[in-house]
Scaffold this motif. Structure first.
Motif, PDB file in Angstrom:
ATOM      1  N   THR A  30       1.010  -1.056   0.033  1.00 50.61           N
ATOM      2  CA  THR A  30       0.091   0.149   0.025  1.00 50.61           C
ATOM      3  C   THR A  30       0.856   1.379   0.005  1.00 50.61           C
ATOM      4  N   GLN A  31       2.032   1.324   0.834  1.00 54.60           N
ATOM      5  CA  GLN A  31       2.917   2.362   0.554  1.00 54.60           C
ATOM      6  C   GLN A  31       3.456   2.417  -1.008  1.00 54.60           C
ATOM      7  N   LEU A  32       3.722   1.438  -1.494  1.00 51.52           N
ATOM      8  CA  LEU A  32       4.163   1.515  -2.880  1.00 51.52           C
ATOM      9  C   LEU A  32       3.047   1.883  -3.555  1.00 51.52           C
ATOM     10  N   LEU A  33       1.840   1.533  -3.535  1.00 51.62           N
ATOM     11  CA  LEU A  33       0.652   2.177  -4.382  1.00 51.62           C
ATOM     12  C   LEU A  33       0.637   3.773  -3.972  1.00 51.62           C
ATOM     13  N   ALA A  34       0.832   4.224  -2.934  1.00 51.10           N
ATOM     14  CA  ALA A  34       0.860   5.546  -2.453  1.00 51.10           C
ATOM     15  C   ALA A  34       1.881   6.390  -3.359  1.00 51.10           C
ATOM     16  N   SER A  35       3.073   5.816  -3.189  1.00 47.27           N
ATOM     17  CA  SER A  35       4.247   6.354  -3.957  1.00 47.27           C
ATOM     18  C   SER A  35       4.194   6.303  -5.381  1.00 47.27           C
ATOM     19  N   MET A  36       3.310   5.207  -6.078  1.00 47.20           N
ATOM     20  CA  MET A  36       3.056   5.728  -7.864  1.00 47.20           C
ATOM     21  C   MET A  36       2.224   6.467  -7.604  1.00 47.20           C
ATOM     22  N   ARG A  37       1.227   6.759  -6.935  1.00 45.93           N
ATOM     23  CA  ARG A  37      -0.055   7.659  -6.985  1.00 45.93           C
ATOM     24  C   ARG A  37       0.496   9.135  -6.960  1.00 45.93           C
ATOM     25  N   ALA A 102      -9.121   2.135  -8.404  1.00 45.91           N
ATOM     26  CA  ALA A 102     -10.000   0.886  -8.580  1.00 45.91           C
ATOM     27  C   ALA A 102      -9.333  -0.414  -7.527  1.00 45.91           C
ATOM     28  N   PHE A 103      -8.269  -0.239  -7.756  1.00 47.04           N
ATOM     29  CA  PHE A 103      -7.399  -1.626  -7.094  1.00 47.04           C
ATOM     30  C   PHE A 103      -7.650  -1.358  -5.376  1.00 47.04           C
ATOM     31  N   GLN A 104      -7.193   0.030  -4.980  1.00 47.01           N
ATOM     32  CA  GLN A 104      -7.160   0.261  -3.701  1.00 47.01           C
ATOM     33  C   GLN A 104      -8.700   0.116  -3.320  1.00 47.01           C
ATOM     34  N   ARG A 105      -9.616   0.617  -4.050  1.00 47.77           N
ATOM     35  CA  ARG A 105     -11.052   0.475  -3.591  1.00 47.77           C
ATOM     36  C   ARG A 105     -11.675  -0.930  -3.442  1.00 47.77           C
ATOM     37  N   GLU A 106     -10.910  -1.679  -4.407  1.00 44.04           N
ATOM     38  CA  GLU A 106     -11.502  -3.284  -4.234  1.00 44.04           C
ATOM     39  C   GLU A 106     -10.965  -3.754  -3.220  1.00 44.04           C
ATOM     40  N   PHE A 107      -9.679  -3.490  -2.818  1.00 43.62           N
ATOM     41  CA  PHE A 107      -9.001  -3.895  -1.562  1.00 43.62           C
ATOM     42  C   PHE A 107      -9.562  -3.533  -0.520  1.00 43.62           C
ATOM     43  N   LEU A 108      -9.980  -2.361  -0.269  1.00 42.33           N
ATOM     44  CA  LEU A 108     -10.722  -1.924   0.822  1.00 42.33           C
ATOM     45  C   LEU A 108     -12.140  -2.402   1.374  1.00 42.33           C
ATOM     46  N   LEU A 109     -12.812  -2.727   0.186  1.00 45.15           N
ATOM     47  CA  LEU A 109     -14.056  -3.107  -0.019  1.00 45.15           C
ATOM     48  C   LEU A 109     -13.873  -4.720   0.409  1.00 45.15           C
ATOM     49  N   HIS A 110     -13.049  -5.361   0.053  1.00 44.63           N
ATOM     50  CA  HIS A 110     -12.867  -6.918   0.388  1.00 44.63           C
ATOM     51  C   HIS A 110     -12.421  -6.812   1.865  1.00 44.63           C
ATOM     52  N   GLN A 111     -11.489  -5.921   2.420  1.00 43.01           N
ATOM     53  CA  GLN A 111     -11.283  -5.794   3.897  1.00 43.01           C
ATOM     54  C   GLN A 111     -12.540  -5.543   4.697  1.00 43.01           C
TER      55      GLN A 111
END
Length: 126
Positions: A30-37, A102-111
């Motif tokens: 998730t830190q990598l995702l934030a860095s990419m964003r 979208a990936f982060q949203r799906e992750f959060l919904l799954h959680q």
């Protein structure tokens, strides 16, 4: 014996989300995702693989960065870039692309779903 097996399944299922190593791996990607964003113009990407492929059904988001060689040996692996996350499959299934949002949203919904006892325990019984 059946009760003992059931208890082990429940323990493995709980660990699929609550184990400190799982939480650490999740925090890393998730830190990598934030860095990419935060750097959308970058032309870099990282490979991700499932940390425990045999528990894919229990926690599909238990991912960890890996090399191209490691990724290519997996039945399913991902690339993450500022554009999004692409899932690649070795069984001939077409690749799937999701934007980072979208990936982060799906992750959060799954959680959130996995916090509900119905979903958390039903998946364990499978």
């Amino acid at each position: 014996q059946q009760q003992q097996r059931r208890e082990q399944q429940l323990l493995q299922h709980r660990d699929a989300y609550e184990h400190p190593e799982v939480k650490q791996r999740t925090a890393a990607w998730t830190q990598l995702l934030a860095s990419m964003r935060s750097n959308p113009e970058a032309d870099e990407f990282v490979y991700l693989k499932h940390a425990w492929p045999d528990q894919l059904l229990l926690n599909p988001y238990d991912l960890q960065p890996c090399s191209h060689e490691e990724a290519s040996r997996q039945a399913r692996h991902y690339t993450m870039s500022p554009a999004g996350v692409t899932a690649y499959f070795t069984d001939g299934t077409p690749a799937e692309f999701l934007t980072l949002d979208a990936f982060q949203r799906e992750f959060l919904l799954h959680q959130q779903l996995m916090r509900l006892p119905l979903f958390r325990h039903f998946r364990c019984i499978l």
